[in-house]
Enzyme design. Sequence first.
Site, PDB file in Angstrom:
ATOM      1  N   GLY A  31       0.815  -1.209   0.000  1.00  0.00           N
ATOM      2  CA  GLY A  31       0.000   0.000   0.000  1.00  0.00           C
ATOM      3  C   GLY A  31       0.850   1.261   0.000  1.00  0.00           C
ATOM      4  O   GLY A  31       2.016   1.232  -0.391  1.00  0.00           O
ATOM      5  N   LEU A  33       0.265   3.682  -2.027  1.00  0.00           N
ATOM      6  CA  LEU A  33       0.524   3.554  -3.466  1.00  0.00           C
ATOM      7  C   LEU A  33       1.141   4.814  -4.058  1.00  0.00           C
ATOM      8  O   LEU A  33       0.742   5.927  -3.734  1.00  0.00           O
ATOM      9  CB  LEU A  33      -0.794   3.242  -4.204  1.00  0.00           C
ATOM     10  N   HIS A  34       2.139   4.612  -4.909  1.00  0.00           N
ATOM     11  CA  HIS A  34       2.773   5.715  -5.633  1.00  0.00           C
ATOM     12  C   HIS A  34       2.875   5.317  -7.105  1.00  0.00           C
ATOM     13  O   HIS A  34       2.418   4.228  -7.494  1.00  0.00           O
ATOM     14  CB  HIS A  34       4.132   6.057  -5.020  1.00  0.00           C
ATOM     15  N   HIS A  37       3.968   1.738  -8.046  1.00  0.00           N
ATOM     16  CA  HIS A  37       2.921   0.715  -7.966  1.00  0.00           C
ATOM     17  C   HIS A  37       1.952   0.847  -9.149  1.00  0.00           C
ATOM     18  O   HIS A  37       1.507  -0.154  -9.719  1.00  0.00           O
ATOM     19  CB  HIS A  37       2.112   0.868  -6.667  1.00  0.00           C
ATOM     20  N   GLN A  61       7.884  -9.892   7.502  1.00  0.00           N
ATOM     21  CA  GLN A  61       9.077  -9.469   6.759  1.00  0.00           C
ATOM     22  C   GLN A  61       9.793  -8.296   7.419  1.00  0.00           C
ATOM     23  O   GLN A  61      10.782  -7.802   6.893  1.00  0.00           O
ATOM     24  CB  GLN A  61       8.735  -9.156   5.302  1.00  0.00           C
ATOM     25  N   GLY A 149       8.460  -5.161  -9.077  1.00  0.00           N
ATOM     26  CA  GLY A 149       9.325  -4.066  -9.519  1.00  0.00           C
ATOM     27  C   GLY A 149      10.800  -4.419  -9.405  1.00  0.00           C
ATOM     28  O   GLY A 149      11.221  -5.072  -8.455  1.00  0.00           O
ATOM     29  N   ASP A 152      13.103  -3.653  -6.190  1.00  0.00           N
ATOM     30  CA  ASP A 152      13.474  -4.667  -5.193  1.00  0.00           C
ATOM     31  C   ASP A 152      14.060  -5.864  -5.940  1.00  0.00           C
ATOM     32  O   ASP A 152      13.456  -6.936  -6.002  1.00  0.00           O
ATOM     33  CB  ASP A 152      12.241  -5.064  -4.377  1.00  0.00           C
ATOM     34  N   GLN A 155      14.547  -9.232  -4.282  1.00  0.00           N
ATOM     35  CA  GLN A 155      13.240  -9.868  -4.062  1.00  0.00           C
ATOM     36  C   GLN A 155      12.788 -10.639  -5.304  1.00  0.00           C
ATOM     37  O   GLN A 155      12.275 -11.760  -5.200  1.00  0.00           O
ATOM     38  CB  GLN A 155      12.226  -8.774  -3.708  1.00  0.00           C
TER      39      GLN A 155
HETATM   40  P1  AMP Z   1       6.034  -2.391  -1.728  1.00  0.00           P
HETATM   41  O1  AMP Z   1       4.657  -1.856  -1.562  1.00  0.00           O
HETATM   42  O2  AMP Z   1       7.110  -1.407  -1.423  1.00  0.00           O
HETATM   43  O3  AMP Z   1       6.236  -3.728  -1.065  1.00  0.00           O
HETATM   44  O4  AMP Z   1       6.204  -2.669  -3.280  1.00  0.00           O
HETATM   45  C1  AMP Z   1       5.291  -3.442  -3.991  1.00  0.00           C
HETATM   46  C2  AMP Z   1       5.818  -3.671  -5.383  1.00  0.00           C
HETATM   47  O5  AMP Z   1       6.034  -2.422  -6.027  1.00  0.00           O
HETATM   48  C3  AMP Z   1       7.168  -4.418  -5.400  1.00  0.00           C
HETATM   49  O6  AMP Z   1       7.174  -5.357  -6.453  1.00  0.00           O
HETATM   50  C4  AMP Z   1       8.152  -3.304  -5.644  1.00  0.00           C
HETATM   51  O7  AMP Z   1       9.339  -3.726  -6.274  1.00  0.00           O
HETATM   52  C5  AMP Z   1       7.337  -2.393  -6.549  1.00  0.00           C
HETATM   53  N1  AMP Z   1       7.882  -1.034  -6.528  1.00  0.00           N
HETATM   54  C6  AMP Z   1       8.122  -0.265  -5.441  1.00  0.00           C
HETATM   55  N2  AMP Z   1       8.689   0.899  -5.810  1.00  0.00           N
HETATM   56  C7  AMP Z   1       8.804   0.864  -7.164  1.00  0.00           C
HETATM   57  C8  AMP Z   1       9.308   1.760  -8.153  1.00  0.00           C
HETATM   58  N3  AMP Z   1       9.827   2.937  -7.816  1.00  0.00           N
HETATM   59  N4  AMP Z   1       9.275   1.383  -9.448  1.00  0.00           N
HETATM   60  C9  AMP Z   1       8.762   0.168  -9.804  1.00  0.00           C
HETATM   61  N5  AMP Z   1       8.264  -0.717  -8.929  1.00  0.00           N
HETATM   62  C10 AMP Z   1       8.283  -0.380  -7.623  1.00  0.00           C
END
Ligand code: AMP
Length: 287
Positions: A31, A33-34, A37, A61, A149, A152, A155
């Site tokens: 969440g 969200l940016h 996401h 985690q 993404g 990470d 990951q």
């Molecule tokens: P998170 O909510 O941070 O766990 O991220 C969820 C998904 O969004 C993961 O697969 C991240 O790698 C991806 N993600 C986070 N930041 C970015 C970004 N700046 N560009 C592309 N994917 C992203």
Amino acid sequence: MKVLTRVYEVKQNIRPIKQKGIKIAFVPTMGALHQGHIELLKQARFYAHFVVLSIFVNPTQFGGNEDYDKYPRDLDNDILTIKKNNIPVDCVFAPSVQEMYPFLEIPQLTLPFLSQKLCGLSRPTHFDGVGLVVLKLLNIVQPDFLIMGQKDYQQTVIIQRLIDEFFIDTQLITIPTVRESDGLALSSRNIYLNAEERENALILYKTLNSIQKELKIGMNALQIQSLLKKYRETFAQNGFVKLDYLEILDAYNLVPIQEIQRGSKILIAIAAYIGKTRLIDNMVLEI
Ligand code: AMP
């Protein structure tokens, strides 16, 4: 768009979709969200007609001293963002912790080797927790495509291994990192940064870019180490940024590179504390 909180509801909604042969793409997130996401969700729609987004801040985690309690949570705002911007999402799954971990005893999933490198050195249980929750989520959603993404990167390597290890019928798709116009990788943790820290945070992307320019075919392990030493020292001199790691590794298996050759796939990965906030970034080069 449906917003569901129970596992059985998601399964009930997914079943007829699968029976009709409609492809499903799944984007797991925590969440806040940016645009990063949102890009994942838009790409998900290219791969499949039915897009599932999960929003779950996964406790397993986070280490004991990490930001689990303070991690930004605003489901209503996330849903508003999706609706306002017409983001292609068919189903949001936002479970409680109890829904995802219904038993008092939480099982241990250990993903050795890959999970103990890079971020795993300072976060030794992090990827085991990620693997556990992604395995659970994949069992619930059963997507044809799992969208993650490159931000990470470690990951994605670990989740690919999880998919292979447990013979899961899903294809992992990795989407390039979305950045601000000055290069800072978008992250839900960027909101912790004050103006000065935001400025200092640019050192991550700048360092990746500078190193990228210096890598050449034929460089051996010794030359790579001396290059890394030079850049690590610049962090030691910068009182505002504390380097966690800076590494150049084989992007397939995260082991050190003996020699850069044509056809090498190279990961330059960095993690640093900007004030109290730990940020990560990386570049993957196909030589
Ligand atoms: P998170 O909510 O941070 O766990 O991220 C969820 C998904 O969004 C993961 O697969 C991240 O790698 C991806 N993600 C986070 N930041 C970015 C970004 N700046 N560009 C592309 N994917 C992203």
